[in-house]
Design a protein around this motif. Structure first.
Motif, short mmCIF file in Angstrom:
data_model
loop_
_atom_site.label_atom_id
_atom_site.label_comp_id
_atom_site.label_asym_id
_atom_site.label_seq_id
_atom_site.Cartn_x
_atom_site.Cartn_y
_atom_site.Cartn_z
N ILE A 118 2.36 -6.32 0.90
CA ILE A 118 1.05 -6.97 0.99
C ILE A 118 0.57 -7.03 2.43
CG2 ILE A 118 -0.16 -9.16 0.65
CD1 ILE A 118 1.58 -9.61 -1.83
N ASP A 153 -10.23 -5.32 -2.09
CA ASP A 153 -8.76 -5.19 -2.01
C ASP A 153 -8.15 -6.21 -1.06
OD1 ASP A 153 -8.73 -3.17 -3.84
OD2 ASP A 153 -8.52 -1.54 -2.40
N LEU A 191 -5.28 -8.82 -2.17
CA LEU A 191 -4.00 -8.96 -1.50
C LEU A 191 -3.79 -10.37 -0.94
CD1 LEU A 191 -3.93 -5.52 0.37
CD2 LEU A 191 -2.48 -6.21 -1.55
N ILE A 205 -0.11 -3.61 -6.91
CA ILE A 205 -0.19 -3.99 -5.50
C ILE A 205 0.06 -2.78 -4.60
CG2 ILE A 205 0.83 -5.44 -3.70
CD1 ILE A 205 -0.84 -6.94 -5.77
N THR A 244 -3.17 -0.87 -4.30
CA THR A 244 -4.11 -1.59 -3.45
C THR A 244 -3.74 -1.48 -1.98
OG1 THR A 244 -4.44 -3.17 -5.26
CG2 THR A 244 -5.24 -3.82 -3.10
N ALA A 245 -2.44 -1.46 -1.70
CA ALA A 245 -1.96 -1.43 -0.32
C ALA A 245 -1.92 -0.02 0.26
CB ALA A 245 -0.57 -2.05 -0.24
#
Length: 343
Positions: free
Chosen positions: A19, A53, A57, A278, A281-282
């Motif tokens: 994250i 995003d 996060l 996740i 997204t990362a």
């Protein structure tokens, strides 16, 4: 045998660096696609995706990591877990819905740019996209607002605990089946995945058709095609990371109850599926960096030494040496920044 809490503690240390790296990457993407570097409409959409995003996060950090870290007393942990489940979880789902439908919007924009290029000036405008982003935010809030009532906080002996209220599949079966299963499957998975799948198939077909004509394309057309390939990679990776959560949700709809509550191994599997979301997204920053030359230039420029500008904003002089004379020419302030193109 590992219990549920031990597994979540382990995953908390896995989530944490993922994250934090994702937040840094999305902040860099936010800068790269900011107004002063943005040249195309897709840049505005990628800027909006980075904002969404980042929120996702930020909300995922306490939800999946911080509340399970061994930094709390028992009393503190009870409050953190209870209030995170009650209030942060719905916000995280809102951000997830925003990111999901911005991805859909980006896919539609690419379909228009590749398959309907004559309609780009009609549909791919800042006004249209701004209204679309506003509609997505409103839709995300409305769709996920009921999640604020899924948990109730109870206090026992000075400790806070969350109790499943609407999520009680036996007491509120109507909510479980209608909202958590049917509505969620339709709007979280079915509609966006069908749109992205069909649009991407049409885009890939068109790219194959124009592959032989690439040598005849202008530089700008080649950049547009590179952008399309980059966004195809993002959407395909997006589909892969979300597919397993969709499969689990479909399985729960057939069983009629939460599978992750009934079985520790399915709970672990569900947590791994969440981690895949996740991961996507990362990781968008790294995809941008691999596929976009202008994006790389802007990111590298952050670490380069900036030219010294005096407080009046005058430009640094560049000296051009010739055999006979030295010419002093003011450098345009515009040269201080690379611009991200539709690459």
């Amino acid at each position: 045998m590992m219990d549920s809490m031990d597994f979540h503690r382990i995953m908390a240390f896995v989530y944490l660096p993922t994250i934090l790296i994702g937040l840094l990457g999305n902040l860099l993407s936010l800068y790269a696609y900011s107004r002063k570097n943005r040249k195309s409409m897709v840049g505005f959409l990628l800027y909006s995706l980075s904002v969404s995003d980042i929120f996702l996060l930020v909300f995922a950090l306490p939800l999946f990591s911080i509340m399970y870290l061994p930094i709390w007393t028992d009393e503190q942990r009870s409050f953190v877990v209870a209030y995170t489940a009650k209030y942060v979880y719905p916000l995280c789902m809102m951000a997830k819905t925003c990111s999901l439908y911005i991805m859909v919007l980006i896919t539609i924009e690419r379909w228009i740019a590749v398959c309907r290029p004559l309609e780009v000036q009609i549909w791919c405008r800042y006004t249209t996209s701004s209204y679309s982003i506003a509609a997505i935010i409103t839709f995300a809030v409305v769709l996920n607002f009921a999640r604020f009532f899924e948990f109730e906080i109870e206090y026992i002996d000075g400790l806070a605990f969350f109790r499943r209220d609407l999520l009680d599949s036996e007491k509120h079966w109507w909510y479980f089946m209608f909202y958590f299963i049917i509505i969620s499957i339709i709007f979280d998975y079915l509609v966006p995945f069908v749109i992205m799948f069909v649009a991407n198939m049409l885009i890939i077909s068109e790219l194959r058709r124009t592959k032989k004509e690439r040598s005849l394309m202008t530089i700008q057309q080649q950049k547009e095609q590179n952008t399309t390939v980059m966004l195809l990679v993002i959407t395909i990776f997006f589909g892969f990371c979300h597919f397993f959560s969709m499969a689990l949700k479909l399985a729960e709809s057939f069983v009629g109850k939460f599978l992750t509550i009934q079985n520790i191994y399915l709970e672990m599997l569900g947590e791994i599926f969440n981690y895949l979301i996740i991961i996507h997204t990362a990781s968008t920053f790294f995809i941008y960096y691999m596929f976009s030359e202008k994006f790389r230039q802007i990111i590298k420029g952050i670490w380069n030494k900036k030219r010294k500008i005096n407080r009046h904003g005058s430009s640094t002089k560049i000296m051009y040496h010739t055999e006979a004379t030295i010419i002093h020419k003011p450098a345009s302030l515009k040269t201080r920044y690379s611009r991200i193109s539709s690459e």
